[in-house]
Design a protein around this motif. Structure first.
Motif, short mmCIF file in Angstrom:
data_model
loop_
_atom_site.label_atom_id
_atom_site.label_comp_id
_atom_site.label_asym_id
_atom_site.label_seq_id
_atom_site.Cartn_x
_atom_site.Cartn_y
_atom_site.Cartn_z
N PHE A 39 2.20 16.06 -9.46
CA PHE A 39 1.99 14.89 -8.61
C PHE A 39 2.87 13.73 -9.07
O PHE A 39 3.50 13.06 -8.24
N ILE A 40 2.91 13.48 -10.37
CA ILE A 40 3.70 12.37 -10.91
C ILE A 40 5.17 12.53 -10.56
O ILE A 40 5.83 11.58 -10.12
N LEU A 41 5.71 13.73 -10.75
CA LEU A 41 7.12 13.97 -10.46
C LEU A 41 7.40 13.83 -8.97
O LEU A 41 8.43 13.28 -8.56
N ALA A 42 6.49 14.33 -8.12
CA ALA A 42 6.67 14.18 -6.68
C ALA A 42 6.62 12.71 -6.28
O ALA A 42 7.41 12.25 -5.45
N LEU B 54 0.59 9.83 0.57
CA LEU B 54 -0.32 10.21 -0.50
C LEU B 54 -0.79 11.66 -0.33
O LEU B 54 -0.82 12.44 -1.29
N GLN B 55 -1.14 12.03 0.89
CA GLN B 55 -1.60 13.40 1.13
C GLN B 55 -0.47 14.40 0.89
O GLN B 55 -0.70 15.52 0.41
N THR B 56 0.76 14.02 1.21
CA THR B 56 1.91 14.90 0.95
C THR B 56 2.09 15.11 -0.55
O THR B 56 2.34 16.23 -1.02
N CYS C 113 1.89 18.51 -2.87
CA CYS C 113 2.84 18.90 -3.91
C CYS C 113 2.11 19.21 -5.21
O CYS C 113 2.40 20.20 -5.88
N ALA C 114 1.15 18.35 -5.56
CA ALA C 114 0.41 18.52 -6.82
C ALA C 114 -0.26 19.87 -6.89
O ALA C 114 -0.15 20.59 -7.89
N PRO D 205 0.81 -1.22 0.00
CA PRO D 205 0.00 0.00 0.00
C PRO D 205 0.85 1.27 0.00
O PRO D 205 2.01 1.26 0.40
N VAL D 206 0.23 2.33 -0.44
CA VAL D 206 0.85 3.66 -0.36
C VAL D 206 0.37 4.29 0.94
O VAL D 206 -0.85 4.49 1.11
N PRO D 207 1.26 4.60 1.88
CA PRO D 207 0.81 5.17 3.15
C PRO D 207 0.01 6.45 2.95
O PRO D 207 0.36 7.29 2.11
N GLU D 208 -1.07 6.60 3.69
CA GLU D 208 -1.94 7.75 3.53
C GLU D 208 -1.22 9.08 3.75
O GLU D 208 -1.44 10.03 2.98
#
Length: 279
Positions: A144-147, A52-54, A58-59, A46-49
């Protein structure tokens, strides 16, 4: 290409040697952008929440036209909704398999509501408003993708969601003036992937005027370079039943075959039904 220099990465991607020299400011970031790649296979992790929010923070730090901030994203966490979207696009199983799936949206609704709240008319109900929201969304999504890649994650954009724009808008309850731009899969890559060769910079970078006078020779060279690295087996050629098998198959033949089929011609009517003017 572990420990590749910026010059190596540019040559690998574009087939031309550009050496910025040593001690380049931001060298690590530049190298990461030049080495970026799409990932369609993800580890069962999983991706930690908080992460993801970080990344979302960035996005939405991306540039936004006139600070209007007309972008947004819908995280698709409902298993039934995710399965429905994946069912519409069965040739992309990574939609169902990725730890995270989201739909990036253009949001022209928020500013219109703000105009109502402040007792002002919205005087820009035309095509440029649609383009502004789309550009804002694209900038946020790419940021978002780059981050995400900086954090070790991989992603894959899904433009095919626009083939089902009305059904997707209904499923995700998008109100008037909101529209889907692209889906995005996110997860931890389970393999390295490869860098996709791009068209030569000479076809994309123009000075003072648009110039495609060398299109044919540049595209031919690009086709040969790309096929030399990743040859397309005859059985993988697109639409063989319609166009046959080409002995000189390459990117240009593949893309010409792809766009020979009408696709998403119902997108304009959908956007108009969402209340957005396109004149």
């Amino acid at each position: 290409m572990p420990n590749a220099s910026i010059a190596d990465l540019i040559e690998d991607r574009f087939g031309v040697r550009i050496d910025p020299g040593s001690d380049v400011p931001g060298e690590e970031t530049l190298a990461r952008v030049l080495a970026r790649r799409t990932h369609r296979r993800y580890a069962d992790r999983p991706v930690p929440e908080p992460l993801l929010q970080t990344l979302l923070a960035c996005a939405f730090s991306a540039s936004a036209k006139s600070d209007l901030q007309q972008s947004g994203v819908i995280l698709v966490r409902d298993p039934a909704k995710r399965a429905t979207i994946a069912g519409w696009i069965p040739d992309m199983p990574w939609i169902a398999q990725a730890p995270v799936f989201m739909v990036w949206i253009g949001d022209s609704r928020r500013i219109r509501r703000i105009c109502d709240l402040r007792g002002k008319p919205f005087g820009n109900d035309h095509l440029d408003s649609f383009l502004n929201a789309t550009a804002d969304c694209a900038l946020a999504m790419q940021t978002f993708i780059l981050a995400a890649e900086a954090a070790g994650l991989g992603s894959c954009c899904i433009s095919a969601v626009r083939n089902h724009a009305q059904a997707l808008a209904d499923l995700l309850e998008m109100p008037k003036w909101v529209f889907p731009v692209a889906g995005l899969c996110l997860g931890w890559p389970d393999r390295e992937g490869f860098i996709s060769a791009r068209l030569p910079l000479s076809l994309s970078v123009h000075t003072d005027r648009y110039d495609d006078s060398r299109l044919e020779e540049e595209v031919d060279g690009y086709d040969r370079r790309r096929e030399a690295r990743n040859p397309t087996p005859p059985e993988k050629q697109r639409d063989r039943d319609l166009y046959g098998t080409s002995p000189a198959y390459g990117w240009s033949e593949d893309k010409a075959r792809q766009v020979s089929h009408t696709e998403r011609d119902n997108l304009g009517p959908f956007v108009r039904r969402q209340g957005i003017g396109l004149e």
